[in-house]
Motif scaffolding. Structure first.
Motif, PDB file in Angstrom:
ATOM      1  N   TYR A 143       0.855  -1.193   0.000  1.00 31.74           N
ATOM      2  CA  TYR A 143       0.000   0.000   0.000  1.00 31.74           C
ATOM      3  C   TYR A 143       0.890   1.241   0.000  1.00 31.74           C
ATOM      4  O   TYR A 143       1.299   1.714   1.060  1.00 31.74           O
ATOM      5  N   GLU A 144       1.201   1.690  -1.157  1.00 29.09           N
ATOM      6  CA  GLU A 144       2.032   2.895  -1.234  1.00 29.09           C
ATOM      7  C   GLU A 144       1.173   4.110  -1.535  1.00 29.09           C
ATOM      8  O   GLU A 144       1.273   5.139  -0.897  1.00 29.09           O
ATOM      9  N   LYS A 145       0.296   3.921  -2.525  1.00 29.74           N
ATOM     10  CA  LYS A 145      -0.498   5.084  -2.965  1.00 29.74           C
ATOM     11  C   LYS A 145      -1.919   5.028  -2.448  1.00 29.74           C
ATOM     12  O   LYS A 145      -2.603   6.030  -2.379  1.00 29.74           O
ATOM     13  N   GLN A 146      -2.403   3.831  -2.139  1.00 28.96           N
ATOM     14  CA  GLN A 146      -3.781   3.710  -1.671  1.00 28.96           C
ATOM     15  C   GLN A 146      -4.022   2.315  -1.105  1.00 28.96           C
ATOM     16  O   GLN A 146      -3.192   1.431  -1.269  1.00 28.96           O
ATOM     17  N   PHE A 147      -5.163   2.152  -0.441  1.00 24.95           N
ATOM     18  CA  PHE A 147      -5.581   0.808  -0.030  1.00 24.95           C
ATOM     19  C   PHE A 147      -6.421   0.208  -1.148  1.00 24.95           C
ATOM     20  O   PHE A 147      -6.880   0.914  -2.049  1.00 24.95           O
ATOM     21  N   ASN A 148      -6.654  -1.093  -1.055  1.00 24.37           N
ATOM     22  CA  ASN A 148      -7.299  -1.769  -2.184  1.00 24.37           C
ATOM     23  C   ASN A 148      -8.828  -1.741  -2.080  1.00 24.37           C
ATOM     24  O   ASN A 148      -9.480  -2.790  -2.015  1.00 24.37           O
ATOM     25  N   PHE A 149      -9.381  -0.545  -2.018  1.00 31.67           N
ATOM     26  CA  PHE A 149     -10.831  -0.368  -2.092  1.00 31.67           C
ATOM     27  C   PHE A 149     -11.104   0.719  -3.136  1.00 31.67           C
ATOM     28  O   PHE A 149     -10.194   1.514  -3.447  1.00 31.67           O
ATOM     29  N   PRO A 150     -12.330   0.773  -3.647  1.00 32.38           N
ATOM     30  CA  PRO A 150     -12.592   1.711  -4.746  1.00 32.38           C
ATOM     31  C   PRO A 150     -12.188   3.150  -4.434  1.00 32.38           C
ATOM     32  O   PRO A 150     -11.649   3.841  -5.290  1.00 32.38           O
ATOM     33  N   ASP A 151     -12.408   3.624  -3.183  1.00 29.59           N
ATOM     34  CA  ASP A 151     -12.029   5.009  -2.878  1.00 29.59           C
ATOM     35  C   ASP A 151     -10.587   5.111  -2.363  1.00 29.59           C
ATOM     36  O   ASP A 151     -10.144   6.192  -1.958  1.00 29.59           O
ATOM     37  N   GLY A 152      -9.874   3.986  -2.356  1.00 27.02           N
ATOM     38  CA  GLY A 152      -8.470   4.006  -1.950  1.00 27.02           C
ATOM     39  C   GLY A 152      -8.266   4.086  -0.442  1.00 27.02           C
ATOM     40  O   GLY A 152      -7.138   4.135   0.032  1.00 27.02           O
ATOM     41  N   LYS A 153      -9.378   4.097   0.322  1.00 26.25           N
ATOM     42  CA  LYS A 153      -9.251   4.229   1.776  1.00 26.25           C
ATOM     43  C   LYS A 153      -9.438   2.883   2.474  1.00 26.25           C
ATOM     44  O   LYS A 153     -10.238   2.052   2.019  1.00 26.25           O
ATOM     45  N   ALA A 154      -8.752   2.717   3.594  1.00 26.91           N
ATOM     46  CA  ALA A 154      -8.921   1.507   4.394  1.00 26.91           C
ATOM     47  C   ALA A 154     -10.215   1.605   5.207  1.00 26.91           C
ATOM     48  O   ALA A 154     -10.828   2.673   5.267  1.00 26.91           O
ATOM     49  N   ARG A 155     -10.600   0.474   5.812  1.00 24.07           N
ATOM     50  CA  ARG A 155     -11.859   0.452   6.565  1.00 24.07           C
ATOM     51  C   ARG A 155     -11.633  -0.136   7.947  1.00 24.07           C
ATOM     52  O   ARG A 155     -11.127  -1.260   8.052  1.00 24.07           O
ATOM     53  N   LEU A 156     -12.046   0.588   8.973  1.00 21.53           N
ATOM     54  CA  LEU A 156     -12.040  -0.003  10.308  1.00 21.53           C
ATOM     55  C   LEU A 156     -13.247  -0.918  10.418  1.00 21.53           C
ATOM     56  O   LEU A 156     -14.349  -0.573   9.976  1.00 21.53           O
ATOM     57  N   PHE A 157     -13.043  -2.103  10.992  1.00 17.77           N
ATOM     58  CA  PHE A 157     -14.097  -3.115  10.986  1.00 17.77           C
ATOM     59  C   PHE A 157     -14.501  -3.417  12.425  1.00 17.77           C
ATOM     60  O   PHE A 157     -13.710  -3.925  13.215  1.00 17.77           O
ATOM     61  N   PRO A 158     -15.757  -3.090  12.804  1.00 17.46           N
ATOM     62  CA  PRO A 158     -16.201  -3.306  14.191  1.00 17.46           C
ATOM     63  C   PRO A 158     -16.234  -4.800  14.552  1.00 17.46           C
ATOM     64  O   PRO A 158     -16.559  -5.637  13.713  1.00 17.46           O
ATOM     65  N   LEU A 159     -15.918  -5.096  15.809  1.00 19.57           N
ATOM     66  CA  LEU A 159     -15.843  -6.496  16.244  1.00 19.57           C
ATOM     67  C   LEU A 159     -16.515  -6.680  17.595  1.00 19.57           C
ATOM     68  O   LEU A 159     -16.599  -5.749  18.395  1.00 19.57           O
ATOM     69  N   THR A 160     -16.927  -7.910  17.850  1.00 20.60           N
ATOM     70  CA  THR A 160     -17.358  -8.281  19.201  1.00 20.60           C
ATOM     71  C   THR A 160     -16.559  -9.519  19.611  1.00 20.60           C
ATOM     72  O   THR A 160     -15.932 -10.155  18.765  1.00 20.60           O
ATOM     73  N   TYR A 161     -16.612  -9.835  20.887  1.00 23.21           N
ATOM     74  CA  TYR A 161     -15.835 -10.992  21.372  1.00 23.21           C
ATOM     75  C   TYR A 161     -16.776 -12.094  21.828  1.00 23.21           C
ATOM     76  O   TYR A 161     -17.789 -11.849  22.472  1.00 23.21           O
ATOM     77  N   SER A 162     -16.466 -13.326  21.441  1.00 25.53           N
ATOM     78  CA  SER A 162     -17.172 -14.453  22.042  1.00 25.53           C
ATOM     79  C   SER A 162     -16.137 -15.478  22.491  1.00 25.53           C
ATOM     80  O   SER A 162     -15.014 -15.503  21.981  1.00 25.53           O
ATOM     81  N   GLU A 163     -16.522 -16.320  23.411  1.00 23.32           N
ATOM     82  CA  GLU A 163     -15.531 -17.195  24.039  1.00 23.32           C
ATOM     83  C   GLU A 163     -15.183 -18.385  23.148  1.00 23.32           C
ATOM     84  O   GLU A 163     -15.952 -18.757  22.264  1.00 23.32           O
ATOM     85  N   PRO A 164     -14.005 -18.984  23.366  1.00 20.50           N
ATOM     86  CA  PRO A 164     -13.581 -20.114  22.549  1.00 20.50           C
ATOM     87  C   PRO A 164     -14.567 -21.283  22.596  1.00 20.50           C
ATOM     88  O   PRO A 164     -15.383 -21.382  23.522  1.00 20.50           O
ATOM     89  N   GLY A 165     -14.472 -22.181  21.597  1.00 21.23           N
ATOM     90  CA  GLY A 165     -15.419 -23.290  21.480  1.00 21.23           C
ATOM     91  C   GLY A 165     -15.153 -24.421  22.460  1.00 21.23           C
ATOM     92  O   GLY A 165     -15.882 -24.620  23.429  1.00 21.23           O
ATOM     93  N   ASP A 166     -14.069 -25.133  22.266  1.00 20.87           N
ATOM     94  CA  ASP A 166     -13.774 -26.326  23.061  1.00 20.87           C
ATOM     95  C   ASP A 166     -13.040 -25.908  24.335  1.00 20.87           C
ATOM     96  O   ASP A 166     -11.826 -25.742  24.337  1.00 20.87           O
ATOM     97  N   ARG A 167     -13.794 -25.714  25.420  1.00 14.25           N
ATOM     98  CA  ARG A 167     -13.183 -25.095  26.609  1.00 14.25           C
ATOM     99  C   ARG A 167     -12.917 -26.104  27.715  1.00 14.25           C
ATOM    100  O   ARG A 167     -13.559 -27.145  27.800  1.00 14.25           O
TER     101      ARG A 167
END
Ligand code: SF4
Ligand code: SF4
Ligand code: SF4
Ligand code: FES
Length: 991
Positions: free
Chosen positions: A791-815
């Motif tokens: 990423y020198e000139k832009q990110f790989n999206f149509p407007d050249g901008k990156a995207r912050l991606f919201p997340l949530t947490y859930s606990e592991p499966g085999d506990r």
């Protein structure tokens, strides 16, 4: 700005940072330079590069150019000093070149003798009071031949950074020491081979060369000694000139039978390349020289792990199942059967009742053909590769945030970072050569290192800060420090404003990720988390490296996304020394996905449901293509159990051992109506096959691999395919043609030409542009311009901008719970690759690491009253294995670790069917077991000779100043005792 100076009376121009030796070599002057190696920098031990600068003798390797310098390389004083220095070297080395396995035109001592026209040595050779050390399985050290140049020490201390080698200059007879004076086989030496590669003579040599390279070197020891005596006997009369002529004639004869062929390593994703020296089908040695990624570096596998290629149990005949047995068949019969059965099943059950699995050990061209077979010939998108088992979540995290599923830069960019954070990666064992670059930057350039892992492995030991979070909680601490950075006004706002979308929504999603929540969930002190945040904010550039300790979790994609979010918030993209580096596991796992071996992508990550994309491929392939996403590996096994999937064609993939929850996978494979497995050995997976096709390994084919750096490199055919076996691309083409296709590829370069014509990401890739050691890092424009920094000139999206991606947490499966009270982590071991199908066939590797084991913490061992060597039964909710314990403080408390290299006790009998929710990558790292102590004590599963029991001897390099302090030392050409210390002005250590 150019520097103007005079060399041997001629005005010259030089770059400001150049060393005299570099200038001298660049303009082609012949000055001896025995200890200098461009990739090691000046070591200053040999003194043969003495030149006169403005009337003073200096070492050319350690002197930087300066304006108006007047340099003489041929003055009487300079030549006398060079000669005196080389005489000292010959006093340490017996010249018996004609009967030496190192007489291959590249021996520095031989070539310097010739260059300096030495006829008689002034200082007679004196034997040293040490025996040859043969205790390492792969190489030997002959102290008598050692010229004490220290290249090996420099390479071990400062390139490999295993810190095993030193020279105790104060000793009466210095020699190279392993762990300060242990036999090699009892030291910390990890057999990476750096030292052997850089040794300028025959003192360190691959055992595979000894007695094999020369015409006369296989003679019995006594005869050889006699011949050496004859050579030494005639020297006083004839001089070395005549003797060297004989040895050069012998060396020239060798050229007719020794081939040197460039290849790319078949093991991990680092992408080391090297020359393989062969005589007939014997591998004499692996010689790394100028690989764009690795230079002189290799690890034990790339340097010494090739015995499997000539293993006596290679498959050489197709096998056809008859009842519970297999019988050998002709190729014609086997291929005919494969085509007939695939066609029948397609006709009866439809194309989606068939599935195809490509190999990330095989070439880009082969993955391309496999997916073309699935899509264009059969008509299904049921196509996947083993990135599903490891790296798909990392790719997803990057697709979501920055747009390309690849490393942000090169390994050189990681070296340039001021802070490296390693999360869930045992880099020194899983990506050894990449780890050397981090270790080197940390040791020599003050790069800071944070490691987050369950185990205190080598990188954790070296780290400035080691975090040990609770299993499966990385997403929480990463998100919490990102929130802390935003809350405290420490984010890179200018970068966010210019380059990043979605900040507000992302900020809201960070609500739950307080420091208190992270401390509680991850078991990490708030102060530690704040320290991590501060280190990131203060660093000029941060690179995050992560691997399967992140991806092989039920939150693998989300944790990978959290890493990228953090990098965006702190402005750590778009520059060298920054970015996201998921470390790809297999040599070509990046390439297999890049080239379309995925259920939703055609080559170059072009979506199968994009009509424009499909139209292009349909025009190119002259067929109608399926438009809906196919099944991935996990869904394929589920579909077999549901009776929807009836046939499978798989090549170069040990699915039965490496997919999780082995019992379920095996149960599925056994239900297939028709199963084709193509491999070089009768693998565990072959047990379920109806037809087994014998393929050729990488050394027996041409093609390209793509490494973790997105670097596309060519491999050349080292050997012809073993009689009876065939390269995978030929087999796939033959099957396609028997199913009605009309493919006519005569060489993999033609396959690549087709790929480039259909795939913008690789538009400019050609075999010519990849010739020899040349490489390209995708995306590659039609004119051949590649993009080392993604990423020198832009990110790989149509407007050249990156995207912050919201997340949530859930606990592991085999506990863990009361019944399954121990957490079982698992992964690789330096010496072995995955299940060990290739590496167990190396006698030397087997000697050092004969079996798998389970690492048990000292506190748990005390509680359960077990010692190293005790047999235990590990029982999970899904299966059980019997294995020996290794008590070590690499693991803590109730956390176990089991390397995956076993077919008898595979860890995947214990793992579950939980997966990453987004990509279906198995959550291998979320396994819970109970441990039954079986009451039998065995030997340690790791023999005493394993390097893990060694004790390193770190120092700054060869420490030549200590040599200069020896009472008898004086600078050649000077009557004065020399007590110089290295300074920046005279070139420093050059490292
Ligand atoms: S670790 Fe062993 S093989 Fe590697 S450079 Fe050091 S001594 Fe040589
Ligand atoms: S063993 Fe080491 S010190 Fe000796 S000649 Fe080889 S590289 Fe130089
Ligand atoms: S296994 Fe990896 S690090 Fe080792 S030589 Fe091969 S590519 Fe390099
Ligand atoms: S090359 Fe050995 S001291 Fe310069």
């Amino acid at each position: 700005m150019e520097i103007n100076l005079t060399v041997d009376g001629t005005p010259r121009e030089s770059k400001p940072d150049e060393r005299l030796i570099e200038l001298i070599n660049r303009i082609g002057l012949k000055v001896p330079q025995v200890c200098y190696h461009p990739q090691l920098g000046p070591i200053q031990t040999c003194d043969t590069c003495m030149v006169e600068v403005d009337g003073k003798l200096v070492r050319a390797c350690a002197t930087h150019v300066a304006p108006r310098m007047n340099v003489s390389t041929t003055s009487a004083r300079a030549v006398a000093a060079q000669r005196e220095a080389f005489d000292r070297i010959l006093g340490n080395h017996m010249l018996y070149c004609t009967v030496c396995d190192n007489n291959n035109g590249n021996c520095t001592v031989h070539n310097t003798t010739k260059l300096m026209a030495v006829e008689h040595q002034k200082i007679p050779f004196e034997t040293k009071p040490y025996e040859v050390d043969n205790s390492n399985p792969f190489y030997r050290y002959d102290p008598d031949q050692c010229i004490l140049c220290g290249r090996c020490v420099e390479a071990c201390q400062n390139v490999e950074v295993n810190e095993t080698l030193s020279i105790r200059w104060e000793d009466p007879h210095p020699r190279v020491l392993w762990d300060g004076g242990k036999p090699i086989g009892e030291s910390s030496c990890v057999s990476c081979g750096h030292c052997v590669t850089v040794c300028p003579c025959n003192a360190l040599m691959e055992k595979s060369m000894v007695g094999k390279a020369g015409f006369l070197t296989a003679l019995p020891k006594t005869a050889l000694a006699g011949m050496i005596d004859i050579v030494k006997g005639v020297e006083p009369d004839t001089g070395y000139g005549a003797i060297l002529k004989v040895s050069e004639a012998e060396s020239a004869m060798r050229e007719s039978r020794i081939r040197r062929t460039k290849t790319v390593c078949t093991y991990c994703g680092v992408g080391c390349s090297f020359d393989v020296w062969t005589k007939d089908r014997q591998i004499l040695k692996v010689e790394p020289r100028e690989g764009p990624t690795n230079g002189i570096s290799t690890c034990i596998k790339g340097k010494f792990g090739w015995d499997f290629v000539n293993s006596s149990d290679r498959l050489t005949k197709p096998l056809i199942r008859e009842g519970s047995k297999f019988r050998e068949s002709s190729w014609d019969e086997a291929l005919g059967l494969v085509a007939r059965r695939l066609a029948e099943i397609k006709a009866r059950r439809g194309p989606d009742s068939l599935a195809f699995i490509s190999s990330s050990k095989c070439t880009n061209e082969e993955s391309y053909l496999m997916q073309k077979l699935a899509r264009a010939v059969i008509g299904t998108n049921n196509m996947d590769n083993c990135s599903r088992y490891c790296q798909a979540p990392a790719t997803m995290g990057l697709f979501r945030t920055v747009g390309y599923g690849g490393d942000s830069g090169s390994i050189k960019d990681i070296e340039n970072a001021s802070l490296v954070i390693i999360i869930g990666s045992n880099t020194a064992e899983a990506h050894p050569v990449l780890a050397t670059r981090v270790k080197r930057a940390h040791k020599l350039r003050g790069q800071k290192l944070i490691v987050s892992d369950l185990r205190k492995h080598e990188m954790a030991e070296r780290a400035d800060l080691f975090l040990h979070p609770k299993p499966g909680t990385d997403l929480v601490w990463i998100s919490a420090i990102t929130r802390y950075i935003l809350d405290n006004g420490l984010a890179k706002t200018s970068f966010l404003e210019k380059w990043v979308n979605g900040l507000e929504e992302y900020k809201k999603s960070l609500g739950p990720f307080t420091m208190e929540f992270a401390a509680e969930t991850c078991g990490l002190p708030i102060e530690t988390l704040k320290k991590v945040a501060d280190m990131i904010v203060e660093a000029e550039g941060v690179c995050v490296l992560w691997a399967m300790g992140v991806t092989q979790h039920s939150m693998g994609s989300d944790t990978s996304t959290a890493i990228s979010n953090l990098l965006l918030v702190t402005g750590n993209y778009m520059r060298t020394g920054t970015g996201a580096y998921p470390l790809r596991g297999h040599n070509n796992v990046q390439g297999a996905s890049d080239h379309g071996a995925m259920p939703n992508y055609l080559p170059g990550y072009q979506l199968v449901d994009d009509p424009e994309v499909r139209a292009r491929f349909e025009a190119g392939w002259k067929v109608k293509l399926p438009s809906t996403k196919g099944l991935d590996n996990k869904e394929m096994i589920d579909a077999i159990h549901l009776g929807k999937l009836k046939a499978m064609y798989l090549f170069g993939e040990e699915i039965s051992l490496v997919d999780s929850n082995k019992n379920v996978v095996d149960g599925g494979l056994a239900k297939l109506d028709f199963f084709v497995v193509q491999d070089i050995f009768f693998s565990d997976t072959c047990r379920f096959a109806d037809v087994v096709l014998p393929a050729s390994p990488s050394l027996e084919k041409e093609g390209t691999f793509t490494s973790t750096e997105r670097r596309i490199q060519r491999l050349y055919e080292v050997f012809e395919p073993l009689e009876g076996s065939r390269p995978d691309w030929r087999i796939i083409q033959e099957i396609a043609n028997r199913l009605g296709a009309d493919w006519n590829f005569k060489h993999p370069s033609e396959i690549y030409a087709e790929i480039a014509s259909l795939t913008p990401l690789f538009a400019g890739v050609t075999y010519e542009r990849l010739e020899g050691y040349k490489s390209l890092q995708w995306p590659v424009a039609a004119d051949g311009t590649d993009q080392p920094l993604l990423y020198e000139k832009q990110f790989n999206f149509p407007d050249g901008k990156a995207r912050l991606f919201p997340l949530t947490y859930s606990e592991p499966g085999d506990r863990v719970n009361d019944e399954f009270d121990l957490h079982l982590n698992n992964g690789r071991l330096l010496e072995h690759f995955h299940e060990g199908n290739m590496t167990y066939r190396s006698a030397g590797i087997r000697e050092q690491t004969p079996d798998t084991f389970v690492e048990v913490s000292p506190e748990l061992a005390t509680e359960r009253r077990i010692k190293t060597g005790a047999w235990v039964q590990l029982v999970s909710r899904y299966g059980q294995v019997r294995v020996r314990a290794l008590v070590t403080d690499r693991v803590q408390g109730k956390e176990l670790y089991m390397p995956m290299n076993s077919s008898e006790s595979p860890v995947n009998r214990l793992t579950s069917s939980f997966t990453d929710k987004v990509t279906h990558t198995p959550a291998y790292k979320e396994a819970s077991v109970r441990m039954l102590v079986l009451g039998e004590n065995g030997e340690s599963p790791l023999p005493r000779g394993n390097p893990r029991f060694g004790h390193r001897t770190p120092q700054r390099g060869v420490e030549v100043e200590r040599k200069w302090k020896r009472p008898e030392y004086r600078v050649p050409g000077s009557p004065m005792l020399f007590h110089a210390t290295k300074t920046k002005a005279n070139g420093g250590s050059g490292t």
